[in-house]
Motif scaffolding. Structure first.
Motif, mmCIF file in Angstrom:
data_model
loop_
_atom_site.group_PDB
_atom_site.id
_atom_site.type_symbol
_atom_site.label_atom_id
_atom_site.label_comp_id
_atom_site.label_asym_id
_atom_site.label_seq_id
_atom_site.Cartn_x
_atom_site.Cartn_y
_atom_site.Cartn_z
ATOM 1 N N GLN A 1 7.823 -44.886 -50.086
ATOM 2 C CA GLN A 1 7.227 -44.572 -51.383
ATOM 3 C C GLN A 1 7.713 -43.232 -51.956
ATOM 4 O O GLN A 1 8.434 -43.206 -52.942
ATOM 5 C CB GLN A 1 5.702 -44.597 -51.273
ATOM 6 C CG GLN A 1 5.151 -45.976 -50.930
ATOM 7 C CD GLN A 1 3.637 -45.993 -50.821
ATOM 8 O OE1 GLN A 1 2.940 -45.118 -51.327
ATOM 9 N NE2 GLN A 1 3.110 -46.989 -50.122
ATOM 10 N N GLN A 2 7.311 -42.110 -51.332
ATOM 11 C CA GLN A 2 7.596 -40.790 -51.921
ATOM 12 C C GLN A 2 8.926 -40.183 -51.488
ATOM 13 O O GLN A 2 9.529 -39.438 -52.252
ATOM 14 C CB GLN A 2 6.466 -39.809 -51.582
ATOM 15 C CG GLN A 2 5.127 -40.152 -52.191
ATOM 16 C CD GLN A 2 4.272 -40.998 -51.267
ATOM 17 O OE1 GLN A 2 4.733 -41.460 -50.224
ATOM 18 N NE2 GLN A 2 3.013 -41.192 -51.642
ATOM 19 N N PHE A 3 9.383 -40.482 -50.269
ATOM 20 C CA PHE A 3 10.611 -39.844 -49.784
ATOM 21 C C PHE A 3 11.813 -40.755 -50.032
ATOM 22 O O PHE A 3 12.448 -41.264 -49.116
ATOM 23 C CB PHE A 3 10.498 -39.483 -48.302
ATOM 24 C CG PHE A 3 11.550 -38.492 -47.848
ATOM 25 C CD1 PHE A 3 11.475 -37.159 -48.221
ATOM 26 C CD2 PHE A 3 12.595 -38.887 -47.042
ATOM 27 C CE1 PHE A 3 12.435 -36.241 -47.810
ATOM 28 C CE2 PHE A 3 13.570 -37.979 -46.617
ATOM 29 C CZ PHE A 3 13.487 -36.657 -47.008
ATOM 30 N N THR A 4 12.096 -40.956 -51.306
ATOM 31 C CA THR A 4 13.262 -41.741 -51.714
ATOM 32 C C THR A 4 13.989 -40.984 -52.815
ATOM 33 O O THR A 4 13.374 -40.208 -53.560
ATOM 34 C CB THR A 4 12.865 -43.128 -52.253
ATOM 35 O OG1 THR A 4 12.182 -42.969 -53.509
ATOM 36 C CG2 THR A 4 11.967 -43.879 -51.276
ATOM 37 N N VAL A 5 15.278 -41.208 -52.917
ATOM 38 C CA VAL A 5 16.061 -40.585 -53.983
ATOM 39 C C VAL A 5 15.532 -41.027 -55.341
ATOM 40 O O VAL A 5 15.443 -40.226 -56.281
ATOM 41 C CB VAL A 5 17.560 -40.929 -53.822
ATOM 42 C CG1 VAL A 5 18.341 -40.536 -55.076
ATOM 43 C CG2 VAL A 5 18.134 -40.219 -52.603
ATOM 44 N N GLU A 6 15.146 -42.302 -55.443
ATOM 45 C CA GLU A 6 14.646 -42.827 -56.719
ATOM 46 C C GLU A 6 13.376 -42.107 -57.165
ATOM 47 O O GLU A 6 13.197 -41.819 -58.352
ATOM 48 C CB GLU A 6 14.361 -44.340 -56.592
ATOM 49 C CG GLU A 6 15.584 -45.211 -56.368
ATOM 50 C CD GLU A 6 16.133 -45.118 -54.947
ATOM 51 O OE1 GLU A 6 17.339 -45.419 -54.766
ATOM 52 O OE2 GLU A 6 15.377 -44.725 -54.020
#
Length: 363
Positions: A302-307
């Motif tokens: 969820q939160q730890f993505t490049v997007e």
């Protein structure tokens, strides 16, 4: 200042004699009188340098205590961080926002531009003080707050500094808010962490620590890769209603792929299991270890993505770029600043790949 820029302009005014006294010895904590003007409002303040090794940098960081009025915007004290070793200026802010997104208590923060006696001092990060007003602002129960001031705040009976048995269970901590009897609860916490038997740890530790929130704090350190995060750079809050301790992150500029000196840090430098006595003991319990693994997977999706993070990083960088061009200490390094988006996004990808590889360690 250009009216089109978005971050506040803080005007500091210090009597030249007082300024000379402030500069005479950077290690003196005694404050000097000063005036701070924010959006046309003049505030009488006490000003001192803040931090440890950062006091030696050309660009100083400050602690501001409001004098007249005693409280301004719900705070009696704020911190103004120069972020001198962070080429991007945003790692602290990005970390606090990330911790908030994953469900941790964090201090409020925002960038400002400071002038001192009319001369530009540059881009700073204003950080909320973690004190009684921090609790009031969030409608949290009153309770004790302890700052972890050095590496001895390692939740151990052994000193992290000299590797000998601690002479006091409070070593490494400084009480920011609370009463004298609160010291007992801190002593009891450290004692119990180190003396509860392995067989009883799962059912006993939940009487002292909010384990779910502790694991969120650990996850925040793991994703941002703050090497000092486990034994330093945090505050302890004992919720006066539940009696349980929670951890609040602090000082997260050495993160997102750079170390305390601003050098590139390898994505595998901070291990997935973390380190300190309490983390080791909690992750030794199967149900807590599974809870931690599930939490890491949830955040990774969820939160730890490049997007998810890329627009946040880019937005912060764009909002302060006009100010970096006016920062006398950093404007010549604007090309390095412009490369930081790529540095941070590369770290996210590489850190995520490392954590995925190490997930089996938590089975």
């Amino acid at each position: 200042m250009d009216e089109t820029v978005k971050i506040p302009h803080y005007k500091l005014f210090i009597n030249p004699m007082d300024l000379r006294e402030l500069k005479r010895d950077v290690w003196i904590d005694a404050p000097i009188p000063a005036q701070l003007t924010v959006e046309g409002k003049k505030l009488e303040i006490d000003l001192s340098y803040r931090g440890s090794h950062i006091r030696k940098f050309l660009k100083k960081s400050y602690q501001v205590s409001f004098y007249k009025p005693k409280v301004y915007r719900g705070a009696k004290q704020i911190h103004l961080n120069a972020e001198y070793k962070d080429t991007s200026f945003i790692r602290n802010k990005l970390s606090f926002d990330f911790f908030a997104d994953i469900g941790s208590l964090v201090p409020l923060s925002h960038h400002v531009f400071i002038t001192l006696n009319g001369r530009a001092e540059g881009v700073y990060l204003e950080i909320e003080s973690v004190d009684e007003n921090f609790l009031k602002r969030r409608n949290l129960p009153d309770g004790a707050i302890f700052y972890a001031v050095d590496g001895d705040a390692n939740f151990s009976l052994m000193s992290d500094l000299d590797k000998e048995t601690k002479k006091s269970l409070e070593l490494g901590y400084e009480k920011k808010w609370g009463i004298s009897s609160d010291d007992y609860f801190l002593q009891e916490l450290i004692f119990k962490i180190n003396t509860i038997s392995r067989a009883d740890f799962e059912k006993e530790i939940i009487k002292y620590i909010n384990v779910e929130k502790y694991l969120r704090w650990v996850a925040g350190i793991i994703f941002t890769a703050n090497y000092d995060g486990f034994v330093h750079n945090y505050a302890l809050y004992r919720n006066g209603e539940t009696g349980l301790f929670e951890v609040i992150p602090w000082d997260y500029d050495a993160t997102w792929g750079r170390d305390v000196n601003g050098k590139v840090m390898e994505a595998d430098y901070v291990p997935i299991e973390g380190f300190n006595t309490l983390t080791a003991r909690i992750l030794d319990v199967a149900i807590f270890r599974k809870q931690y693994r599930n939490l890491l997977e949830e955040i990774m999706n969820q939160q730890f993505t490049v997007e998810y993070l890329s627009p946040k990083v880019e937005g912060l960088l764009q909002s302060i770029r006009p100010y970096v061009l006016q920062d006398p200490y950093k404007k010549e390094q604007i090309n390095d600043f412009d490369k930081e988006l790529e540095v941070i996004l590369k770290f996210i990808e590489e850190r995520k790949a490392y954590l995925k590889r190490k997930m089996n360690n938590l089975e």
